[in-house]
Design a protein around this motif. Sequence first.
Motif, short mmCIF file in Angstrom:
data_model
loop_
_atom_site.label_atom_id
_atom_site.label_comp_id
_atom_site.label_asym_id
_atom_site.label_seq_id
_atom_site.Cartn_x
_atom_site.Cartn_y
_atom_site.Cartn_z
N THR A 188 0.86 -1.18 0.00
CA THR A 188 0.00 0.00 0.00
C THR A 188 0.90 1.23 0.00
OG1 THR A 188 -0.12 0.08 2.42
CG2 THR A 188 -1.76 -1.26 1.29
N ALA A 189 0.29 2.38 0.11
CA ALA A 189 1.09 3.61 0.08
C ALA A 189 1.96 3.75 1.31
CB ALA A 189 0.16 4.82 -0.04
N GLU A 190 1.57 3.12 2.42
CA GLU A 190 2.27 3.32 3.67
C GLU A 190 3.09 2.13 4.13
OE1 GLU A 190 -0.67 4.40 6.49
OE2 GLU A 190 -1.06 6.37 5.60
N GLN A 191 2.79 0.92 3.65
CA GLN A 191 3.47 -0.25 4.19
C GLN A 191 3.41 -1.41 3.21
OE1 GLN A 191 1.08 -0.98 7.70
NE2 GLN A 191 -0.29 -2.36 6.63
N VAL A 192 4.20 -2.42 3.51
CA VAL A 192 4.16 -3.69 2.79
C VAL A 192 3.79 -4.77 3.80
CG1 VAL A 192 5.43 -5.36 1.41
CG2 VAL A 192 5.92 -2.93 1.16
N GLU A 193 2.74 -5.51 3.51
CA GLU A 193 2.27 -6.57 4.40
C GLU A 193 2.61 -7.92 3.77
OE1 GLU A 193 -1.80 -8.04 6.72
OE2 GLU A 193 -1.83 -6.33 5.35
N LEU A 194 3.17 -8.79 4.57
CA LEU A 194 3.65 -10.08 4.09
C LEU A 194 3.08 -11.20 4.96
CD1 LEU A 194 5.67 -11.70 2.30
CD2 LEU A 194 7.40 -11.25 4.04
N GLU A 195 2.54 -12.23 4.32
CA GLU A 195 2.00 -13.38 5.05
C GLU A 195 2.44 -14.66 4.36
OE1 GLU A 195 -2.28 -15.49 6.01
OE2 GLU A 195 -2.17 -13.29 6.06
N ILE A 196 3.10 -15.53 5.11
CA ILE A 196 3.51 -16.84 4.61
C ILE A 196 2.89 -17.89 5.52
CG2 ILE A 196 5.41 -18.33 3.94
CD1 ILE A 196 6.29 -14.81 4.76
N SER A 197 2.09 -18.77 4.97
CA SER A 197 1.44 -19.82 5.75
C SER A 197 1.61 -21.13 5.03
CB SER A 197 -0.04 -19.51 5.97
OG SER A 197 -0.70 -19.36 4.73
N ASP A 198 1.58 -22.20 5.81
CA ASP A 198 1.68 -23.53 5.20
C ASP A 198 0.62 -24.44 5.80
OD1 ASP A 198 2.73 -25.09 7.54
OD2 ASP A 198 4.46 -23.79 7.30
N ARG A 199 0.36 -25.50 5.09
CA ARG A 199 -0.55 -26.54 5.56
C ARG A 199 0.27 -27.80 5.78
NH1 ARG A 199 -5.99 -25.98 1.77
NH2 ARG A 199 -6.53 -23.83 2.39
N GLY A 200 0.61 -28.02 7.03
CA GLY A 200 1.42 -29.18 7.40
C GLY A 200 1.29 -29.40 8.89
N ARG A 201 2.15 -30.23 9.43
CA ARG A 201 2.07 -30.52 10.86
C ARG A 201 2.64 -29.40 11.71
NH1 ARG A 201 7.13 -32.15 12.59
NH2 ARG A 201 8.57 -32.91 10.99
N GLY A 202 3.37 -28.46 11.07
CA GLY A 202 3.93 -27.35 11.82
C GLY A 202 5.17 -27.76 12.56
N ALA A 203 5.92 -26.77 13.02
CA ALA A 203 7.15 -27.05 13.77
C ALA A 203 6.80 -27.56 15.16
CB ALA A 203 8.00 -25.78 13.87
N ARG A 204 7.45 -28.65 15.56
CA ARG A 204 7.23 -29.15 16.91
C ARG A 204 7.92 -28.24 17.91
NH1 ARG A 204 8.80 -33.69 14.06
NH2 ARG A 204 10.88 -33.55 14.99
#
Length: 396
Positions: free
Chosen positions: A334-350
């Motif tokens: 956007t004009a004021e910021q950069v928004e970043l989202e990284i998501s995964d579908r897995g078991r996740g970190a233990r």
Amino acid sequence: MRRLSLWFKAHPMAGDAHIAVAIALFELPLIASNWSGTATWVLLVVGFALIAPLVIRRRHPELSAYLVLMAGVAQLVTHGPSGDPEIPDLRLRLADIALGIALYTLVAYVGRRQAALYAVWLAIGTVTWALWRFDGADSVIMIVFVSIVFALSWVLGEFVGARRAYNSEVERRLALLETERDHQAKLAVGEERARIARELHDVVAHAVSVMVVQSEGAAYAVRSDPDLAEQAIRTVAQTGRDALTEMRRLLGVLRSDPAAETGRAPQPGAQSISELAERVRAVGVPVVLELTGELDDLPAGVGLGLYRIVQEALTNTIKHAGPGASASVKVKRTAEQVELEISDRGRGARRGDLASGGNGLIGMRERANVFGGTLTAGPGPTGGWRVHAVLPLSAA
């Protein structure tokens, strides 16, 4: 129940006072009946002298033990035979258990040497008491009985003392591990900041090189092509402003000596995220990439920070998400910021994976902090892992 146990551990005198009160409650009926030839006030005074020192047995174990021993000597002197065959002698009372508790306390909280000396005094007093109050085989039986009680007190003290030493060692090692973990985290922060500083140094050096080239071009064209010279000067001005912004960030980061590193490749930026996603897909992890807004004209440092955050997050997906996992990368400017989202579908970190390392998360947070942004990481609402970062552009 656990809170009560911890409270008693933090306030040992309170727990010891409960023990003393419990012994006194069982001792009172004996004093009230007073079926022996000993005066009631003597029973009360000696009983109090035997029981009261137990309240301070863990704060002052040796003092408490010898106060109990002195009370035992007073009992030996004052609770003598009545001389009347119809009045039974008071040969043993419940408060005498304080002598065994004192021996146990010395073994568990002081040491074997002091406890052994105390046991010698108990042995002398026990033999004297048994030979004075009993005849023949009865004295031997009472010596054996009391010796068994004191031996059990010693064994119990050994067990509790070993347990306390083990717990103390475990607590010491845990404290050492926590200190080492904090130290490793600080080292990781320092290494990541040094890496960021080196990369930002390359960005600034590139900007200065552009300024030099454009300035030289403007000097050649200032007479033959004034319009071209003006355009070059504007480029120099814009590049200089960008370089000053990156320089401010560079000065805010701890820098280490990069002399050991040679042959650096051109630094990636936001436009390289698509290539990164392709490489991750080639590894076998499907990546859905969604880019919103113009990312090509981002400041070089911000673009590099975005790329590194995405790179580290996708690396964690490959390492921890497990087979069959997929990832999603969303970048919105956007004009004021950069928004970043990284998501995964897995078991996740233990939990163990994060506890054993965690440097990647530290590095991503440092990347965001350098640009005045924020970063959060944790389990996603529907499972897997989610990284969310916001980098403001107002500073740039």
